[in-house]
Write a protein that holds these residues in place. Structure first.
Motif, PDB file in Angstrom:
ATOM      1  N   VAL A 394      10.262 -29.552  26.322  1.00  0.00           N
ATOM      2  CA  VAL A 394      11.724 -29.331  26.313  1.00  0.00           C
ATOM      3  C   VAL A 394      12.299 -30.817  25.973  1.00  0.00           C
ATOM      4  O   VAL A 394      13.208 -30.779  25.156  1.00  0.00           O
ATOM      5  N   LEU A 395      11.607 -31.857  26.488  1.00  0.00           N
ATOM      6  CA  LEU A 395      12.092 -33.318  26.022  1.00  0.00           C
ATOM      7  C   LEU A 395      11.957 -33.409  24.648  1.00  0.00           C
ATOM      8  O   LEU A 395      12.753 -34.285  23.912  1.00  0.00           O
ATOM      9  N   LEU A 396      10.756 -33.281  24.147  1.00  0.00           N
ATOM     10  CA  LEU A 396      10.615 -33.323  22.662  1.00  0.00           C
ATOM     11  C   LEU A 396      11.327 -32.487  21.894  1.00  0.00           C
ATOM     12  O   LEU A 396      11.784 -32.934  20.751  1.00  0.00           O
ATOM     13  N   ALA A 397      11.634 -31.328  22.093  1.00  0.00           N
ATOM     14  CA  ALA A 397      12.641 -30.504  21.519  1.00  0.00           C
ATOM     15  C   ALA A 397      13.981 -31.015  21.386  1.00  0.00           C
ATOM     16  O   ALA A 397      14.663 -31.282  20.410  1.00  0.00           O
ATOM     17  N   LEU A 398      14.543 -31.628  22.596  1.00  0.00           N
ATOM     18  CA  LEU A 398      15.560 -32.093  22.656  1.00  0.00           C
ATOM     19  C   LEU A 398      15.907 -33.522  21.931  1.00  0.00           C
ATOM     20  O   LEU A 398      16.960 -33.872  21.252  1.00  0.00           O
ATOM     21  N   TRP A 399      14.541 -34.286  21.946  1.00  0.00           N
ATOM     22  CA  TRP A 399      14.871 -35.534  21.119  1.00  0.00           C
ATOM     23  C   TRP A 399      14.734 -35.127  19.555  1.00  0.00           C
ATOM     24  O   TRP A 399      15.431 -35.914  18.818  1.00  0.00           O
ATOM     25  N   TRP A 400      14.268 -34.082  19.240  1.00  0.00           N
ATOM     26  CA  TRP A 400      14.052 -33.746  17.613  1.00  0.00           C
ATOM     27  C   TRP A 400      15.310 -33.244  17.292  1.00  0.00           C
ATOM     28  O   TRP A 400      15.785 -33.449  16.289  1.00  0.00           O
ATOM     29  N   TRP A 401      15.955 -32.016  18.000  1.00  0.00           N
ATOM     30  CA  TRP A 401      16.950 -31.678  17.634  1.00  0.00           C
ATOM     31  C   TRP A 401      18.520 -32.104  18.147  1.00  0.00           C
ATOM     32  O   TRP A 401      19.261 -31.922  17.513  1.00  0.00           O
ATOM     33  N   ALA A 402      18.165 -32.571  19.195  1.00  0.00           N
ATOM     34  CA  ALA A 402      19.607 -33.057  19.874  1.00  0.00           C
ATOM     35  C   ALA A 402      19.991 -34.633  20.110  1.00  0.00           C
ATOM     36  O   ALA A 402      20.658 -34.836  20.602  1.00  0.00           O
ATOM     37  N   GLY A 403      18.854 -35.388  19.651  1.00  0.00           N
ATOM     38  CA  GLY A 403      19.023 -36.683  19.549  1.00  0.00           C
ATOM     39  C   GLY A 403      18.877 -37.496  20.942  1.00  0.00           C
ATOM     40  O   GLY A 403      19.430 -38.354  21.232  1.00  0.00           O
ATOM     41  N   LEU A 404      18.163 -36.652  22.001  1.00  0.00           N
ATOM     42  CA  LEU A 404      17.793 -37.448  23.022  1.00  0.00           C
ATOM     43  C   LEU A 404      17.201 -38.645  22.870  1.00  0.00           C
ATOM     44  O   LEU A 404      16.173 -38.651  21.800  1.00  0.00           O
ATOM     45  N   PRO A 405      17.415 -39.796  23.768  1.00  0.00           N
ATOM     46  CA  PRO A 405      16.673 -41.063  23.600  1.00  0.00           C
ATOM     47  C   PRO A 405      15.225 -40.631  23.597  1.00  0.00           C
ATOM     48  O   PRO A 405      14.425 -39.933  24.480  1.00  0.00           O
ATOM     49  N   SER A 406      14.161 -41.238  22.936  1.00  0.00           N
ATOM     50  CA  SER A 406      12.762 -41.216  22.813  1.00  0.00           C
ATOM     51  C   SER A 406      12.104 -41.473  24.279  1.00  0.00           C
ATOM     52  O   SER A 406      11.049 -41.344  24.557  1.00  0.00           O
ATOM     53  N   TRP A 407      12.724 -42.564  24.825  1.00  0.00           N
ATOM     54  CA  TRP A 407      12.096 -43.059  25.926  1.00  0.00           C
ATOM     55  C   TRP A 407      11.841 -41.920  27.133  1.00  0.00           C
ATOM     56  O   TRP A 407      10.985 -41.932  28.047  1.00  0.00           O
ATOM     57  N   THR A 408      12.743 -40.648  26.904  1.00  0.00           N
ATOM     58  CA  THR A 408      12.371 -39.646  27.795  1.00  0.00           C
ATOM     59  C   THR A 408      11.262 -39.084  27.811  1.00  0.00           C
ATOM     60  O   THR A 408      10.443 -39.052  28.925  1.00  0.00           O
ATOM     61  N   TRP A 409      10.883 -38.705  26.775  1.00  0.00           N
ATOM     62  CA  TRP A 409       9.511 -37.770  26.291  1.00  0.00           C
ATOM     63  C   TRP A 409       8.320 -38.925  26.295  1.00  0.00           C
ATOM     64  O   TRP A 409       7.125 -38.549  26.798  1.00  0.00           O
ATOM     65  N   LEU A 410       8.799 -40.359  26.089  1.00  0.00           N
ATOM     66  CA  LEU A 410       7.553 -40.998  26.204  1.00  0.00           C
ATOM     67  C   LEU A 410       7.356 -41.299  27.566  1.00  0.00           C
ATOM     68  O   LEU A 410       6.040 -41.684  28.492  1.00  0.00           O
ATOM     69  N   THR A 411       8.185 -41.410  28.676  1.00  0.00           N
ATOM     70  CA  THR A 411       7.938 -41.589  30.160  1.00  0.00           C
ATOM     71  C   THR A 411       7.413 -40.313  30.601  1.00  0.00           C
ATOM     72  O   THR A 411       6.408 -40.330  31.280  1.00  0.00           O
ATOM     73  N   ALA A 412       7.715 -39.164  30.199  1.00  0.00           N
ATOM     74  CA  ALA A 412       7.029 -37.960  30.606  1.00  0.00           C
ATOM     75  C   ALA A 412       5.553 -38.119  30.307  1.00  0.00           C
ATOM     76  O   ALA A 412       4.667 -37.523  31.050  1.00  0.00           O
ATOM     77  N   ALA A 413       5.245 -38.229  28.893  1.00  0.00           N
ATOM     78  CA  ALA A 413       3.633 -38.525  28.560  1.00  0.00           C
ATOM     79  C   ALA A 413       2.976 -39.451  29.373  1.00  0.00           C
ATOM     80  O   ALA A 413       2.009 -39.327  29.778  1.00  0.00           O
ATOM     81  N   ALA A 414       3.767 -40.521  29.611  1.00  0.00           N
ATOM     82  CA  ALA A 414       2.927 -41.675  30.736  1.00  0.00           C
ATOM     83  C   ALA A 414       2.620 -41.202  31.913  1.00  0.00           C
ATOM     84  O   ALA A 414       1.840 -41.651  32.460  1.00  0.00           O
ATOM     85  N   LEU A 415       3.323 -40.195  32.278  1.00  0.00           N
ATOM     86  CA  LEU A 415       3.279 -39.679  34.017  1.00  0.00           C
ATOM     87  C   LEU A 415       2.267 -38.833  33.929  1.00  0.00           C
ATOM     88  O   LEU A 415       1.876 -38.311  34.786  1.00  0.00           O
ATOM     89  N   LEU A 416       1.194 -38.310  32.766  1.00  0.00           N
ATOM     90  CA  LEU A 416       0.126 -37.350  32.779  1.00  0.00           C
ATOM     91  C   LEU A 416      -0.803 -37.781  34.024  1.00  0.00           C
ATOM     92  O   LEU A 416      -1.360 -36.832  34.758  1.00  0.00           O
ATOM     93  N   PRO A 417      -1.230 -39.231  33.862  1.00  0.00           N
ATOM     94  CA  PRO A 417      -2.118 -39.442  35.078  1.00  0.00           C
ATOM     95  C   PRO A 417      -1.772 -39.142  36.191  1.00  0.00           C
ATOM     96  O   PRO A 417      -2.545 -38.823  37.259  1.00  0.00           O
ATOM     97  N   LEU A 418      -0.424 -39.602  36.777  1.00  0.00           N
ATOM     98  CA  LEU A 418       0.177 -39.052  37.966  1.00  0.00           C
ATOM     99  C   LEU A 418       0.052 -37.482  38.193  1.00  0.00           C
ATOM    100  O   LEU A 418      -0.336 -37.067  39.434  1.00  0.00           O
ATOM    101  N   THR A 419       0.264 -36.848  37.244  1.00  0.00           N
ATOM    102  CA  THR A 419       0.055 -35.423  37.304  1.00  0.00           C
ATOM    103  C   THR A 419      -1.203 -34.861  37.851  1.00  0.00           C
ATOM    104  O   THR A 419      -1.679 -34.081  38.377  1.00  0.00           O
ATOM    105  N   ALA A 420      -2.171 -35.259  37.199  1.00  0.00           N
ATOM    106  CA  ALA A 420      -3.756 -35.457  37.700  1.00  0.00           C
ATOM    107  C   ALA A 420      -4.157 -35.738  38.940  1.00  0.00           C
ATOM    108  O   ALA A 420      -4.690 -35.125  39.670  1.00  0.00           O
TER     109      ALA A 420
END
Length: 525
Positions: A394-420
């Motif tokens: 969802v964050l990637l889609a909003l970044w691509w089509w709605a101009g959402l700041p890139s740090w949102t999906w980069l932060t979500a990707a960096a949190l993958l180890p915390l999810t594990a």
């Protein structure tokens, strides 16, 4: 229907000193509206103070009317409360249905020597329909009523659960099971109860501003603070907000801990009740019949678990589950060292205390638990990564089509180890056991819970299997009981183990269902 003999008993009024309590309570409850009325009337050139005085007078009259329209009486069979001016209402509680008596004394109550009594019957506790309130009685009358309703003669209770009679004339001695220690205050900041304070303060200020039509942007200190804040960079702004919030929540949580649990004491009465008293300013006393006790719950929120702390609650009929565990009447031990919670649990559970005295290590709160296998582990990881992947998409889609700041999906990707780590912790929290006549189940990560439920208190079983659970060969087993949350889950356990556990905990209960399933399975083969 009410017996004729009961009808001859006189109705009694609450203490006349409540004529001070209830008007003050009504005024405090309406304070935001009254202040808003005063500010709005004054700022518009009107007579806001007169309207506020009229509102205060109305609140005082309504509070005084509660004394004139409220009466109660205690009969050999019932506890009755009659209230209402226009609509008359009589609440009747059979005395044999009384499960708990909760005595609370706020600051003003204590100054006037009063107390509020709540009688719990164990019915509809989540909607508070099974609780009868008397506000306010004298402190002596409240204490006498608690003893009268719960400390009944042993002959009135079943022979198996009756406590030894106390000889007439001898003083009643309570055995102390736990007492508040000063070093427990260090657990206050890790309860995060200060978040509730933040919400209450924000709500009060918001309502006051709304009622008074105040523009905070024109207030000098607010303008200066906002200007200073806006001059910072974005990372510094975030760090400042987090730091202020952490400090405020920690201080508020510690203060709330001291106020809520100061003078905490847990005792056992010789006639078969547990008595909990707590509160520094507002004193609260809760009495629980031990014959209604069906188990205990050890709760370890994430922050509290990090400092090896836990709190202990009772699983009993007549008391709602301890939501937040600071207001709930089922609390047996406030946030304290986990070793202390385990020790108190062993003293509270009757079968466990007997086993401990005999030198046995079989305790539901310490016994090793049976893990739930690789299928449950895979289910934890697939669910965690599935939710994370959906959010990231969802964050990637909003970044691509709605101009959402890139740090949102980069932060979500960096949190993958915390999810594990979260998925692994949720799996390691799963477990169950059957020992000393108790079903033990554990689950949760942000708030890990371990429940020891007496098998004699289980009145039924539910086995639920979702589509994905069926494909993994798993099921959720729920023990239904009349106490506590009224249902305790053994999550994501293999179906064969779920049936074995239910059959061992309540022998014979599942036999008719298993007998009917055998011909069907043989036909399938």
């Amino acid at each position: 229907m009410i017996d004729v003999a009961d009808a001859t008993l006189a109705w009694r009024r609450l203490s006349p000193r409540m004529l001070v309590i209830h008007p003050v309570q009504e005024v405090v409850r309406a304070a935001p509206a009254l202040l808003g009325l005063l500010i709005a009337g004054t700022s518009s050139g009107g007579q806001g103070h007169w309207w506020s005085l009229a509102g205060v007078g109305l609140m005082v009259v309504l509070g005084m009317l509660r004394w004139f329209t409220t009466t109660y009486r205690i009969t050999p069979e019932h506890v009755q409360v009659r209230r209402g001016l226009v609509t008359r209402k009589v609440v009747t509680v059979p005395r044999d249905r009384v499960r708990t008596v909760d005595v609370t004394s706020h600051v003003l109550h204590r100054v006037l020597g009063l107390a509020r009594v709540e009688v719990g019957t164990g019915t509809s506790e989540r909607r508070h329909e099974g609780r009868l309130k008397l506000d306010a009685l004298s402190a002596a009358e409240a204490a006498r009523l608690r003893v009268e309703l719960l400390h009944r003669a042993p002959a009135a209770a079943p022979a198996a659960s009756a406590a030894p009679a106390v000889p007439s004339g001898m003083p009643v001695v309570e055995a102390e099971l736990a007492r508040m220690r000063p070093e427990w205050v260090r657990f206050g900041p890790f309860t995060m109860s200060g978040l509730v304070t933040v919400g209450v303060v924000a709500g009060f200020v918001s309502r006051l501003v709304s009622e008074g039509n105040v523009d905070l942007g024109k207030v000098g200190p607010v303008q200066e603070t906002w200007r200073w804040f806006r001059e910072m960079s974005l990372p510094l702004e975030i760090a400042t907000v987090v730091l202020v919030l952490v400090v405020f929540v920690s201080v508020a949580s510690t203060l709330g801990y001291v106020l809520a649990f100061g003078h905490f004491r847990l005792t056992r009465h010789p006639e078969g009740t547990l008595h909990v008293t707590r509160g520094l300013l507002t004193r609260r006393a809760t009495t629980i019949e031990e014959r209604r006790l069906r188990g205990v719950e050890v709760t370890e929120p994430l922050l509290l678990r990090a400092v090896r702390g836990a709190r202990l609650s009772a699983v009993t009929t007549g008391l709602r589950a301890a939501q937040g565990a600071q207001r709930g009447g089922s609390l047996l031990l406030p946030p304290a060292p986990r070793a202390e919670a385990v020790s108190v649990a062993r003293l509270v559970l009757p079968r466990v205390s007997g086993a401990a005295s005999a030198g046995s290590d079989a305790s539901p709160v310490t016994t090793p638990l049976i893990p739930h296998g690789p299928a449950a582990l895979r289910r934890r990881f697939t669910r965690a990564y599935g939710v994370h992947a959906l959010v990231l998409a969802v964050l990637l889609a909003l970044w691509w089509w709605a101009g959402l700041p890139s740090w949102t999906w980069l932060t979500a990707a960096a949190l993958l180890p915390l999810t594990a780590l979260l998925a692994a912790d949720r799996y390691h929290s799963l477990g169950h056991a059957l020992t000393s006549g108790y079903l033990v189940t554990r689950w949760g990560s942000f708030s890990r819970r371990r429940v020891a439920l007496e098998c004699d208190g289980v009145i039924g079983w539910n086995i639920e299997r979702s589509f994905f659970q069926r494909r993994a060969g798993l099921a959720t087993l729920t023990a239904t009981t009349a106490a506590g949350r009224q249902g305790y889950h053994v999550l994501d356990v293999e179906l064969a183990e779920a049936l074995r556990l239910a059959a061992a905990a309540t022998p014979g209960l599942l036999d008719p269902f298993l007998t009917e399933m055998r011909p069907v399975s043989s036909v399938g083969q």
